[in-house]
Every structure is written in C-alpha cells, then in structure tokens.
Design an enzyme around this catalytic site. Structure first.
Site, PDB file in Angstrom:
ATOM      1  N   ASP A 136      -5.940  -4.006  -2.253  1.00 38.65           N
ATOM      2  CA  ASP A 136      -4.894  -3.636  -1.301  1.00 38.65           C
ATOM      3  C   ASP A 136      -4.232  -4.865  -0.671  1.00 38.65           C
ATOM      4  O   ASP A 136      -4.888  -5.748  -0.124  1.00 38.65           O
ATOM      5  CB  ASP A 136      -5.516  -2.769  -0.208  1.00 38.65           C
ATOM      6  CG  ASP A 136      -4.475  -1.996   0.583  1.00 38.65           C
ATOM      7  OD1 ASP A 136      -3.440  -2.595   0.935  1.00 38.65           O
ATOM      8  OD2 ASP A 136      -4.691  -0.807   0.850  1.00 38.65           O
ATOM      9  N   SER A 184       0.833  -1.194   0.000  1.00 33.88           N
ATOM     10  CA  SER A 184       0.000   0.000   0.000  1.00 33.88           C
ATOM     11  C   SER A 184       0.876   1.255   0.000  1.00 33.88           C
ATOM     12  O   SER A 184       1.759   1.389  -0.831  1.00 33.88           O
ATOM     13  CB  SER A 184      -0.955  -0.062   1.194  1.00 33.88           C
ATOM     14  OG  SER A 184      -2.051   0.812   1.018  1.00 33.88           O
TER      15      SER A 184
END
Length: 559
Positions: free
Chosen positions: A437, A323
């Site tokens: 993610d 991320s």
C-alpha cells in the site's frame, strides 16, 4: 532612458556573435573570457549533478548579462551556459572589461550590480515555463498545421496570446522569435513529418518538444533520434497521440514510452472539442490536477468530490491517487462518466466486502483474490498509458524502501499494489520489487500531480479528519455474534489499526507541499469507519458538501 556606462561599453567595445541552439557558450570549469549581453534568444545555465545527470539552474532572456560574476571573482564558471534556442550576443573581452572597471567606477558598479542581479533572479516558474512549443508529426495521417491552429484557437479562448509558425519561418533570425515572444505568451511551431529542415530548425528553438502520432502510426526503426537530441539540449518531451473520432479506448500507447523517455503522454480524439480544450489548458498552464488520498471506506468521499466538481464545471486534466483514492482516480482517467463510475464502485466494494476471503495469515489476513477479481473485472487489460487522462498511482516499494510511482503497465495490477495494505492483502511482486500500500510513504500524492503540470492541483484528503478511537478496537457485535452476524467479513479491529497506521503520513503531506497552486479539500467523514464498506452514500455526501463549500475558491481557478 539614458544609456549607462555598460551600454556605452557594449556599443564601443563589443563584437557581435551568433550561437546556434544547443551550442554551449562556455563550459563549467572554463575561465571567463568575455562579458556577454544576450540580445536575442535564450540561454540556460546547466549544472552537472551526478554522472550524466544535469539540472537547469538559471534561464537567461534578452537583456541578461552573463559572465559578470566570473570576471569579478576571477574564478572559472561553475555551470555550463548553453543556448536553448538560436541566440545572438554582444561580447566584450575579459581583459577589456577589467581595464574598464579600473578606469570607470560607474562601469564597475554596473557590472557588480549585474552579478548580484543574476544571483537573485532565478525562480522555479521561470525555469520551467515553456513559451515556445514544437509540435512535430511522426506520421502522415496527422495534418500538423491544422491541429496546431485548432490548439492555438483553444488556447486563445483561455485568454492567452498565441502565435503559430510553420515552415515559412524556416531559418528565421533569432530576433523574430524574440519579438514574437515579447508580443505573445506562447509560440507554437508546427512541423509536418517530411519537413526535416524545419524540424531541425525548430529543434534549436523550442522549450518543449511534442511528438505527434496517430493511433496506428508505426514506430520508427530504432530510437527516435530527434527526441534524443532535444532531450540532450534539456528540452522537455511529450507524446501526443491522435485517436480516431469517437474512439472508445486507446491501445498500444506504451510502445511510444519505450521508444523515447517522454515525461508525459496525452490522448485526444480527432475533432473532439473537449479533448482539444483539455490540451489547451495543459499548454497554457491552466490545467487542473486531482490528488486523492487513501483512507479505507472513507475514500468513497472522493466520489462526492468528483460529482461536485462536475456540477461546478471544474475540469480534471491530471489524476493521481493512493490506495482507494487510486481506484476512483483510475475510473475518472478511464473516461467513465460519473454514473458508470458510481455503479462500478458499488459493485466492486459496496455491495459486498472486498476483504471477505479470510486466509490463514502467512502473508496477510486475506488471500486477495476477491480484490484481484474485482479490479480485473472492471479495468480489464487496460494499460496506464492508454488512459484518456494522465494518471499515476503510488505503492510502497519494500525492496528499496521508498515510493513506487506507477505510470506504465497493467492498470489493475498497479491498483492492486497500491491497495495492498501490509497484513491485510498479500504484497504484489513486480519486476523484482515487493510492493504494498502506497499510504505507508505517500498517502496523498500531491507532488506526483504537481510535477506533471503548471496549473492548480486539488488535493483531497480523507485520512486527517478523524483518527482511530478506542471503540474502534472492539468487536461489534461482540463474541460469537461477530462471526454469526457476518460482521467478520469487514475484518477484525486490527484491520482498522493497520489502515490508520498506514494513512498517518498524509497528515503532514499538505503542509510539506503547500503553495499557491494547491487547493485543499478535507471532507468531514466522521461516523464513517475505515472498514465501513457499506457507508458509501454517507461518505459521498461528505465529499460533495466539502467541495461545494470550497466553490468560491474553485471559481478563482485560472481555467
């Protein structure tokens, strides 16, 4: 040291045998036909896992006894024993061994001890240590011997003993390499492109093959057969690409990874001392990896960590992130200096919210176009394989239900996938895989870095120091003022809930991966909310201070 009954038997009853590198001594399922002592060379026990997949379960060095357990148990071999390099052995036929065990209790005791010693002798470090490295040029533009000699000098500067061999050592007996291994930590074999005979000889001796090419070296027609043969012998494979002096960015590196299944690809500039020092750390087992977690705006703390490491003189050789941690790791892998990276992070994320393009939530709360534009603006068409430092980032594969490790492909697209928090950013579809993610499955990618090198990995986690608080669920300011003030650009409280939910896996990641080669840094980012995109300086300071507090531990790194 007085001889033992086993030594005496080997002196009287054994015969000498040579085993070329890549040749099997015994195959799994075969009955024990002899008891062996390895005199020179190296052997590996290989176990078939599934189909053609295999793993090395043991590595034998000179002095090792092979076959004792199979003879004592009167069972076939469970593994295939293969020569990792040209080897010499002494062998006593199994029927003679059985007779000696009946006649001589001392001999029986020593064979039993050898069998038990074999069961407890295998360590992970022993299996993966590469002490003979083969550097083979695949182009005419790289002076292989000169490059390897420079690497050897850089490795010696790190305090390790290194010997270099060229074609003058062609067809040397196994005892030469055994003696060199005993005297040195590493042996580097340098093979020029046209030294085919020496390349074949080297391929039988090495633990790791490094194919060396130039920036514009044309690929061989078809597969790289030399590499395929080395991999078949359970050797590890790297690519080393030598870029012109002063080159700004590599290009076209991905084609090499398509030609052979290398585990690593390194880029160096011709004559660049810093690049050579990095390569020396890698091959001397003294490299430093950096794993950066996700955590929304708190991941700005990673910038402070990078600044402190630079001040302390700690190099960074391998990078992985998840991320927002992946974005900062990618900037370091690009070769940007800290001032440029600082400026780009401010432009892309701090000066205005990257999540301001609110959408009707069919797939996500935002369209993701702002993030796409900012990533593409700063990372352009860079491929992951063209980065100066090895880099990987993690996304979650909703198609397979596991982690997706990005080591190839367009960099900004990989980062976009790693950032795609479900419900906030739309997923990324890549080669039939729906990616979101990476924090959902691997928020702190320590293992992704560790599997690439034998040095120390610095793991930085910004997601464990402070959880979500009840006040984080409130609109600030409340009511219509939330809209009129522009605070809506950060997103509603549900975004914080989603980010925190995604980053929970990192709480247990360090405990699961903990070993002596991992150094943990956990910045105290209290007061910085997951969506506080303008709290950059506060988070950077927290990362810097946490790293400086770990200065004493960092000084102990073997670099």
């Amino acid at each position: 040291m007085p001889s033992t009954a086993l030594d005496d038997a080997l002196d009287v009853d054994s015969s000498w045998m040579a085993l070329p590198g890549g040749t099997s001594l015994v195959e799994a399922g075969e009955p024990a036909s002899a008891l062996y002592r390895l005199v020179a060379g190296r052997l590996a026990e290989v176990e078939t896992v599934t189909g053609d997949a295999a793993r090395v379960t043991a590595v034998h060095r000179p002095g090792a006894i092979i076959g004792a357990a199979a003879i004592l148990a009167d069972e076939p071999y469970r593994t295939t024993v293969t020569a990792l390099r040209d080897s010499e052995l002494l062998a006593i036929p199994a029927d003679r061994v059985e007779a000696l065990m009946r006649q001589n209790p001392e001999f029986l005791t020593e064979v039993s001890r050898a069998a038990l010693s074999r069961m407890g002798a295998v360590t992970a470090a022993d299996q993966r240590k590469s002490s003979i490295l083969g550097f083979v040029s695949v182009c005419d533009g790289v002076a292989m011997r000169e490059l390897v000699e420079r690497l050897a000098r850089a490795m010696r500067a790190l305090g390790v003993k290194v010997a270099v061999l060229g074609a003058e050592a062609d067809d040397s007996p196994p005892t030469l390499l055994t003696a060199l291994e005993a005297e040195n930590d590493y042996v580097l074999m340098a093979c020029e492109r046209r030294e085919l005979k020496f390349a074949t000889y080297s391929g039988r001796q090495i633990d790791r093959l490094i194919l060396v090419g130039g920036a514009n070296t044309p690929l061989p027609d078809g597969p790289i057969t030399f590499a395929a043969a080395a991999i078949h012998r359970h050797h590890l494979l790297d690519f080393l690409l030598v870029q012109p002096a002063g080159a700004e960015h590599p290009a076209g590196s991905d084609r090499w990874l398509s030609a052979a299944p290398a585990s690593r690809l390194f880029q160096i500039r011709d004559g660049d001392g810093a690049d050579m020092a990095r390569l020396a750390r890698i091959y001397a087992g003294k490299s430093v990896g950096l794993a950066l977690s996700g955590g929304g705006a708190r991941a700005y703390a990673h910038m402070g960590v990078a600044k402190a490491l630079a001040r302390l003189g700690v190099p960074i050789d391998f990078l992985a992130g998840t991320s927002m941690g992946a974005v900062i790791a990618a900037g370091l892998a690009m070769g940007w200096d800290l001032a440029e990276l600082d400026s780009r992070i401010r432009q892309a994320f701090v000066e205005s919210s990257p999540l301001s393009d609110i959408a009707f939530p069919l797939l996500a709360m935002t369209r993701g176009r702002q993030v796409d534009h900012r990533l593409e603006t700063h990372f352009g068409d860079t491929q992951i394989s063209d980065l100066w430092r090895p880099f990987a980032c993690v996304s979650t594969d909703l198609t397979t239900g596991g982690p997706y490790i990005h080591r190839r492909g367009l960099l900004w697209r990989a980062l976009r996938a790693s950032l795609s928090l479900p419900g906030v950013l739309p997923p990324v579809v890549e080669d039939g895989h729906v990616l979101v993610d990476g924090a959902l499955v691997r928020n702190l990618p320590v293992d992704v870095v560790r599997e690439q090198h034998d040095g120390t990995t610095i793991a930085v986690d910004v997601a464990v120091s402070e959880g979500l608080k009840p006040d984080d669920l409130l609109l600030r300011p409340s009511g219509w003022r939330w809209l009129t003030s522009g605070a809506w650009r950060k997103g509603p409280p549900i975004v914080s809930v989603l980010i925190r939910s995604a980053t929970l896996p990192s709480v247990t990641a360090l405990a699961a991966a903990r070993d002596s080669r991992i150094l943990e840094i956990i910045p105290e980012v209290e007061g910085v909310g997951l969506q506080d995109w303008d709290a950059y300086d506060t988070a950077v300071t927290a990362g810097y201070e946490a790293t400086m507090e770990a200065a004493d531990r960092l000084k102990d790194l073997e670099i």
